[in-house]
Design an enzyme around this catalytic site. Structure first.
Site, PDB file in Angstrom:
ATOM      1  N   THR A 282      42.468   0.129  48.886  1.00 56.31           N
ATOM      2  CA  THR A 282      43.660  -0.635  49.254  1.00 56.31           C
ATOM      3  C   THR A 282      44.269  -0.075  50.527  1.00 56.31           C
ATOM      4  OG1 THR A 282      44.146  -1.263  46.992  1.00 56.31           O
ATOM      5  CG2 THR A 282      46.033  -1.041  48.451  1.00 56.31           C
TER       6      THR A 282
ATOM      7  N   ARG B  88      43.037 -10.960  36.939  1.00 60.25           N
ATOM      8  CA  ARG B  88      43.754  -9.675  36.967  1.00 60.25           C
ATOM      9  C   ARG B  88      44.516  -9.484  38.297  1.00 60.25           C
ATOM     10  NH1 ARG B  88      43.928  -4.841  40.307  1.00 60.25           N
ATOM     11  NH2 ARG B  88      44.297  -3.065  38.967  1.00 60.25           N
TER      12      ARG B  88
ATOM     13  N   GLY C 179      46.877  -6.564  40.331  1.00 60.22           N
ATOM     14  CA  GLY C 179      47.201  -5.139  40.320  1.00 60.22           C
ATOM     15  C   GLY C 179      48.634  -4.861  40.734  1.00 60.22           C
ATOM     16  N   ASP C 180      48.861  -3.610  41.106  1.00 56.73           N
ATOM     17  CA  ASP C 180      50.209  -3.174  41.467  1.00 56.73           C
ATOM     18  C   ASP C 180      50.612  -3.578  42.875  1.00 56.73           C
ATOM     19  OD1 ASP C 180      48.097  -1.361  42.253  1.00 56.73           O
ATOM     20  OD2 ASP C 180      49.658  -0.014  42.969  1.00 56.73           O
TER      21      ASP C 180
ATOM     22  N   THR D 255      48.299   3.359  46.197  1.00 53.03           N
ATOM     23  CA  THR D 255      46.899   2.979  45.957  1.00 53.03           C
ATOM     24  C   THR D 255      46.383   3.763  44.759  1.00 53.03           C
ATOM     25  OG1 THR D 255      44.647   3.045  46.835  1.00 53.03           O
ATOM     26  CG2 THR D 255      46.178   4.671  47.716  1.00 53.03           C
ATOM     27  N   GLY D 256      45.506   3.129  43.995  1.00 51.72           N
ATOM     28  CA  GLY D 256      44.957   3.832  42.835  1.00 51.72           C
ATOM     29  C   GLY D 256      44.771   2.888  41.679  1.00 51.72           C
TER      30      GLY D 256
ATOM     31  N   GLY E  51      45.808   0.612  39.501  1.00 53.01           N
ATOM     32  CA  GLY E  51      47.028  -0.178  39.577  1.00 53.01           C
ATOM     33  C   GLY E  51      47.802  -0.343  38.285  1.00 53.01           C
TER      34      GLY E  51
HETATM   35  N1  ASP Z   1      45.892  -0.289  43.373  1.00 54.26           N
HETATM   36  C1  ASP Z   1      44.897  -1.304  43.604  1.00 54.26           C
HETATM   37  C2  ASP Z   1      44.842  -2.218  42.417  1.00 54.26           C
HETATM   38  O1  ASP Z   1      44.909  -1.733  41.296  1.00 54.26           O
HETATM   39  C3  ASP Z   1      43.530  -0.746  43.855  1.00 54.26           C
HETATM   40  C4  ASP Z   1      43.440   0.191  45.008  1.00 54.26           C
HETATM   41  O2  ASP Z   1      44.369   0.949  45.263  1.00 54.26           O
HETATM   42  O3  ASP Z   1      42.400   0.172  45.699  1.00 54.26           O
HETATM   43  O4  ASP Z   1      44.652  -3.394  42.591  1.00 54.26           O
END
Ligand code: ASP
Length: 305
Positions: free
Chosen positions: A171, A199, A201-202, A222-223, A225
């Site tokens: 991300t 789905r 994400g965050d 990022t992470g 989510g």
């Molecule tokens: N945080 C993002 C998500 O869960 C994924 C990412 O950080 O690459 O969609």
């Protein structure tokens, strides 16, 4: 007020031993280019909002990162993009989720903020809004890269969870403070490889992966989510600063520690109301960079940099 900018291109298991040399060099060059795009805006006295959009657009186009071109693919092999942007002065915000035909989801998110009465538009509705507002389109052929197809195939064959095969969350995001003291944040992503059932994400959720409030800070995460949603990461950091009296570094570390304790992982960039930009990561690496008025460009990937 001195201006400052921080960006990320995702956190994950990147190590010096395993990341190909060309990926290391290419990602660093892209991060530097994104910082320069934001710097051009901020150094000329421009708005933090314009700077975060400019920086994220560079990273969306760059195939090294999981946003725009090169996004992680859903279980069905589709690039379904999420993005958000937020203005700290007014707490105006815009976001889109699950868009499949837009080159710059961050610009679409900004258009939602500025030209609709809504904050978050999803799927077909977001695409219709993009068409009505003349937002630059992109085909799936352009957005989807062969490497991402391979990642998806590995993930499907392993019948693994819906997270990136090598845990490289790619991300992208940016946080900025302009000379007028205003903050802004933006985040853009393809989400996680193999995501299903629409789905989200965050990243496009205001208060989770993206948040900005001039009274506290601007945040892009990022992470994994789901954990950043459950902790309301962005808002929680801002609340700890504004109501709890914590400094930005302590608040950021504290919320990331909660995420890790719950079983999640990732990284966060934060722009405080004053002072240097902050980052914190729980992973082996995070593509990241920062620059402030009078401080040169700094780009890093590995945790020990
Ligand atoms: N945080 C993002 C998500 O869960 C994924 C990412 O950080 O690459 O969609």
């Amino acid at each position: 007020m001195s201006w400052a900018l921080a960006i990320h291109g995702g956190a994950g298991g990147m190590t010096r031993e395993h990341l190909p040399r060309a990926t290391d060099t290419g990602a660093r060059a892209a991060l530097a280019e994104a910082l320069r795009a934001g710097e051009t805006v901020l150094a000329a006295g421009g708005a933090a909002l314009d700077a975060v959009e400019a920086a994220v657009k560079v990273l969306e186009d760059d195939p090294h990162f999981n946003a725009g071109r090169g996004a992680a693919l859903s279980y069905e092999g589709v690039a379904e993009l999420d993005a958000a942007i937020m203005h700290g002065a007014t707490r105006a915000a815009g976001a889109v989720a699950g868009v499949t035909a837009t080159r710059h989801p961050v610009t679409l998110a900004r258009t939602v903020m500025e030209h609709s009465p809504h904050v978050l538009l999803g799927g077909a509705g977001a695409e219709a809004f993009a068409l009505e507002h003349g937002i630059e389109p992109a085909t799936q052929d352009w957005l989807v890269l062969p490497e991402r197809r391979e990642q998806l195939a590995i993930m499907r064959a392993a019948k693994g969870g819906a997270f990136d095969v090598e845990m490289k969350f790619g991300t992208v995001g940016a946080v900025a403070r302009d000379v007028h003291g205003h903050l802004a944040a933006a985040t853009s992503t393809g989400g996680v490889t193999g995501k299903r059932w629409g789905r989200i994400g965050d990243s496009p959720l205001i208060g989770a992966g993206t948040y900005a409030d001039d009274r506290a800070c601007a945040v892009s995460a990022t992470g994994s989510g789901e954990y950043f949603i459950r902790t309301a990461c962005g808002h929680e950091i801002a609340a700890r600063i504004r109501l709890g009296g914590e400094d930005a570094a302590t608040a950021t570390r504290g919320v990331l520690a909660e995420i890790v304790a719950m079983g999640g992982t990732g990284g966060i960039i934060v722009m405080p109301r004053a002072g240097a930009p902050i980052w914190s990561l729980a992973t082996k690496g995070m593509y990241r960079g920062r620059i402030s008025d009078g401080t040169p460009v700094e780009v890093a990937i590995y945790a020990d940099e």
